[in-house]
Design an enzyme around this catalytic site. Structure first.
Site, PDB file in Angstrom:
ATOM      1  N   GLU A  53      19.408  -2.979  -6.282  1.00 59.72           N
ATOM      2  CA  GLU A  53      20.491  -2.304  -5.564  1.00 59.72           C
ATOM      3  C   GLU A  53      21.711  -3.214  -5.479  1.00 59.72           C
ATOM      4  O   GLU A  53      21.569  -4.402  -5.194  1.00 59.72           O
ATOM      5  CB  GLU A  53      20.012  -1.958  -4.145  1.00 59.72           C
ATOM      6  CG  GLU A  53      21.067  -1.277  -3.294  1.00 59.72           C
ATOM      7  CD  GLU A  53      20.607  -1.093  -1.851  1.00 59.72           C
ATOM      8  OE1 GLU A  53      20.343   0.041  -1.437  1.00 59.72           O
ATOM      9  OE2 GLU A  53      20.502  -2.105  -1.132  1.00 59.72           O
TER      10      GLU A  53
ATOM     11  N   TYR B  75      28.445   2.099  -4.710  1.00 58.34           N
ATOM     12  CA  TYR B  75      27.018   1.857  -4.473  1.00 58.34           C
ATOM     13  C   TYR B  75      26.260   2.231  -5.736  1.00 58.34           C
ATOM     14  O   TYR B  75      26.474   3.309  -6.296  1.00 58.34           O
ATOM     15  CB  TYR B  75      26.501   2.713  -3.309  1.00 58.34           C
ATOM     16  CG  TYR B  75      25.004   2.599  -3.124  1.00 58.34           C
ATOM     17  CD1 TYR B  75      24.470   1.681  -2.221  1.00 58.34           C
ATOM     18  CD2 TYR B  75      24.128   3.381  -3.878  1.00 58.34           C
ATOM     19  CE1 TYR B  75      23.102   1.554  -2.082  1.00 58.34           C
ATOM     20  CE2 TYR B  75      22.759   3.249  -3.750  1.00 58.34           C
ATOM     21  CZ  TYR B  75      22.252   2.331  -2.852  1.00 58.34           C
ATOM     22  OH  TYR B  75      20.894   2.195  -2.721  1.00 58.34           O
TER      23      TYR B  75
END
Ligand code: GDP
Ligand code: MN
Length: 376
Positions: free
Chosen positions: A185, A101
């Site tokens: 993101e 992530y």
């Protein structure tokens, strides 16, 4: 404004970040042909501006072009958390070894950005952070310094990401800066069995204040979902729609904000925030009044002006001339104070419109507007 995954993917590709080959369509028949072009086996992904598509059944593997068509047909039209699926992206499947992530997010309170990264990607980061905060690294990024190669190494090391992600971290920062994003993101950023680092899913949130120079995504049309806000923007007004019943027009953001508070203190709810700024010309007044009156929830309108550079008589003239073009359908309470207030009040008194009344104080004006709105 949030971008769709396929738009984020396109940006990543432009900045040299590896992404799976993919195409977008709104037709199940076309999905079959796309799957054929991509090699047969594809991942069919709902294009909606919300996360958790995988869990909702909006990300599914199809073994061949016929299955891709069937899967696309099932996903198109689906409702995912209130978002109807109008398009799907078909992507070449990736042989995932590990999911990471990474994100950059604007930290308004701190006046800088925050890099958030974890070697445990794929799942929703909020859940990971809540259960095991120690596996989520948070590294402040000074916007003036940005993410250099050294900074990227610091982020990767803090999160336990492999060295090959450093280059991706630098490029993602370039996406953020050059595309005027407040959030970038990638979840998951993956390492394939062949050792390549790919962005498998992307979310990019653009800064609405930069929409004027980021025209390729049609941001203006998208951001102003409220038609009144759209018409206010077109007229160059600072308007924000709220859900109460007292329309509010003032000069200066500070004055308008305190007017909202005073109206709320009088037991009514503001219907909007409208700052006409320094110049309260007849045209600006007419534009402002017509926007506020167009809101069917509005029961009364409060004009609160403190004359400074723009004197109150000019504002009163503006109101009088606005009344020639705008048909007033709801009571208007006007409070003029400051530069040339007496002359301004005299102008409005002379006009003697049956729906216009004046108050000398802000509290008095707010009480009156609130009373009119709640009595109506
Ligand atoms: P989200 O649920 O909206 O975040 O959608 P994602 O695009 O992140 O997909 C959810 C999950 O599906 C990912 O975390 C992966 O585990 C899986 N996934 C997506 N694309 C692929 C792929 O090409 N190959 C494999 N093996 N898994 C994938
Ligand atoms: Mn994801």
């Amino acid at each position: 404004m949030d971008l769709y995954e396929h738009q984020a993917r396109q940006l990543f590709e432009e900045y040299g970040i590896l992404v799976p080959r993919a195409e977008v369509t709104d037709s199940a028949e076309e999905a079959r042909g796309i799957a054929r072009r991509l090699g047969g086996r594809v991942v069919v992904k709902a294009q909606v501006k919300t996360g958790g598509r995988g869990k909702a059944g909006g990300v599914r593997l199809a073994a061949d072009p016929a299955a891709a068509e069937l899967t696309a047909r099932q996903i198109l039209g689906m409702d995912i958390k209130g978002h109807r699926v109008g398009t799907v992206m078909l992507a070449q499947p990736v042989d995932i070894e590990t999911e990471f992530y990474v994100s950059y997010v604007l930290d308004r309170a701190a006046g800088r950005f925050l890099a958030i990264a974890s070697a445990e990607g794929g799942m929703e980061i909020e859940e990971v952070a809540a259960q095991r905060p120690e596996v989520v690294a948070r590294v402040p990024v000074d916007p003036a310094e940005g993410v250099t190669s050294a900074k990227a190494q610091e982020i990767a090391a803090a999160a336990g990401l492999p060295p090959r992600t450093v280059d991706v971290l630098v490029r993602l920062w370039e996406v953020l800066v050059r595309e005027d994003a407040v959030l970038v993101e990638v979840n998951p950023l993956v390492r394939t069995r062949q050792g390549r680092i790919l962005a498998l899913d992307g979310k990019v949130t653009l800064d609405d204040n930069a929409a004027f120079r980021q025209t390729r995504w049609g941001a203006e049309a998208e951001t102003r979902a409220d038609p009144l806000e759209a018409s206010a923007v077109a007229k160059g007004l600072n308007y924000v729609g709220l859900d109460g019943e007292v329309g509010i027009i003032g000069n200066g953001a500070g004055l308008v904000m305190s007017t909202l508070d005073v109206v709320a203190g009088c037991g009514a709810r503001p219907a909007n925030f409208l700052d006409i700024g320094g110049g309260a010309s007849a045209r600006i007044m007419a534009d402002g009044l017509s926007v506020v009156l167009a809101d069917p929830a509005v029961k009364s309108v409060l004009v609160n002006v403190f004359g400074g550079i723009t004197a109150c008589d000019a504002v009163a003239d503006g109101i009088v001339r606005a009344l020639e073009t705008v048909r007033l359908t709801k009571p208007l309470v006007v409070r003029l104070d400051g530069n040339n207030a007496a002359r301004g009040r005299a102008i409005l008194d002379a006009r003697a419109h049956p729906l216009v009344e004046q108050a000398t104080t802000m509290d008095g004006a707010a009480r009156q507007a609130a009373r009119l709105a709640t009595a109506a």
